[in-house]
Enzyme design. Structure first.
Site, mmCIF file in Angstrom:
data_model
loop_
_atom_site.group_PDB
_atom_site.id
_atom_site.type_symbol
_atom_site.label_atom_id
_atom_site.label_comp_id
_atom_site.label_asym_id
_atom_site.label_seq_id
_atom_site.Cartn_x
_atom_site.Cartn_y
_atom_site.Cartn_z
ATOM 1 N N ASP A 88 0.748 -1.205 0.029
ATOM 2 C CA ASP A 88 -0.011 -0.087 -0.064
ATOM 3 C C ASP A 88 0.804 1.150 -0.068
ATOM 4 O O ASP A 88 1.917 1.344 0.795
ATOM 5 C CB ASP A 88 -1.022 -0.006 1.058
ATOM 6 C CG ASP A 88 -1.786 1.273 1.369
ATOM 7 O OD1 ASP A 88 -2.726 1.258 0.169
ATOM 8 O OD2 ASP A 88 -1.854 1.979 2.138
ATOM 9 N N THR A 89 0.401 2.492 -0.718
ATOM 10 C CA THR A 89 1.502 3.465 -0.917
ATOM 11 C C THR A 89 0.389 4.847 -0.655
ATOM 12 O O THR A 89 -0.734 4.730 -0.961
ATOM 13 C CB THR A 89 1.863 3.595 -2.323
ATOM 14 O OG1 THR A 89 2.888 2.512 -2.681
ATOM 15 C CG2 THR A 89 2.607 4.858 -2.390
#
Length: 170
Positions: A88-89
């Site tokens: 996840d960014t």
């Protein structure tokens, strides 16, 4: 390549990427990893305020994405994956966590907030090692994050909208 021993150990394993991101697929392919793509159905509804830091939020979201895919494949398939990779960014500026914009107006507000400022881009990664015992799924999770510091120039109104209309922020 430094990853050769690791890639070699994964050669005959069922490795699953819990993401449809073309960039994440490219990174793993360039590393020489063979993997399946099974996008996670995890609803990203975690309360950002309940985490001590932006990277902790990114790591937990990555972990939940990977665990969702591991459990779904274990229930659905005859062969449980050996490894599931989730990521996840997020962007953090002035202590506020920003995620993908929901529409062009949201993108405009986010990019305006970043204009002329330094911010951090955090990518949380979770690697779920799966085993089965008596048909029950057992998982062991390894996790880490990477931070990239980014400074935006001052963005003009025209440049902001040109970038938004390119589709890239979405």
């Amino acid at each position: 390549m430094a990853l050769c021993p690791v890639i070699g150990k994964l050669l005959h394993k069922r490795v699953v990427l819990a993401s449809a991101s073309p960039r994440r697929q490219e990174i793993l392919s360039n590393a020489g990893l063979r993997f399946e793509v099974v996008p996670s159905k995890f609803k990203e509804t975690l309360s950002k305020a309940s985490f001590p830091s932006p990277y902790a939020y990114a790591i937990e979201t990555a972990k939940q994405k990977a665990l969702e895919v591991a459990h779904r494949l274990h229930q659905k398939d005859l062969r449980t994956p050996d490894v599931v990779i989730g990521a996840d960014t997020i962007v953090a500026v002035d202590g506020l966590v920003l995620e993908k914009p929901v529409d062009k107006q949201d993108a405009y507000h986010m990019l305006s907030r970043l204009s002329g400022k330094e911010h951090s881009v955090f990518t949380g990664v979770a690697i779920v090692h799966c085993t089965t015992a008596d048909r029950l799924l057992e998982t062991q999770v390894s996790e880490f994050y990477e931070e990239t510091r980014v400074t935006f120039s001052e963005l003009s109104e025209d440049l902001l909208w040109e970038y938004i209309h390119s589709g890239e922020p979405m």
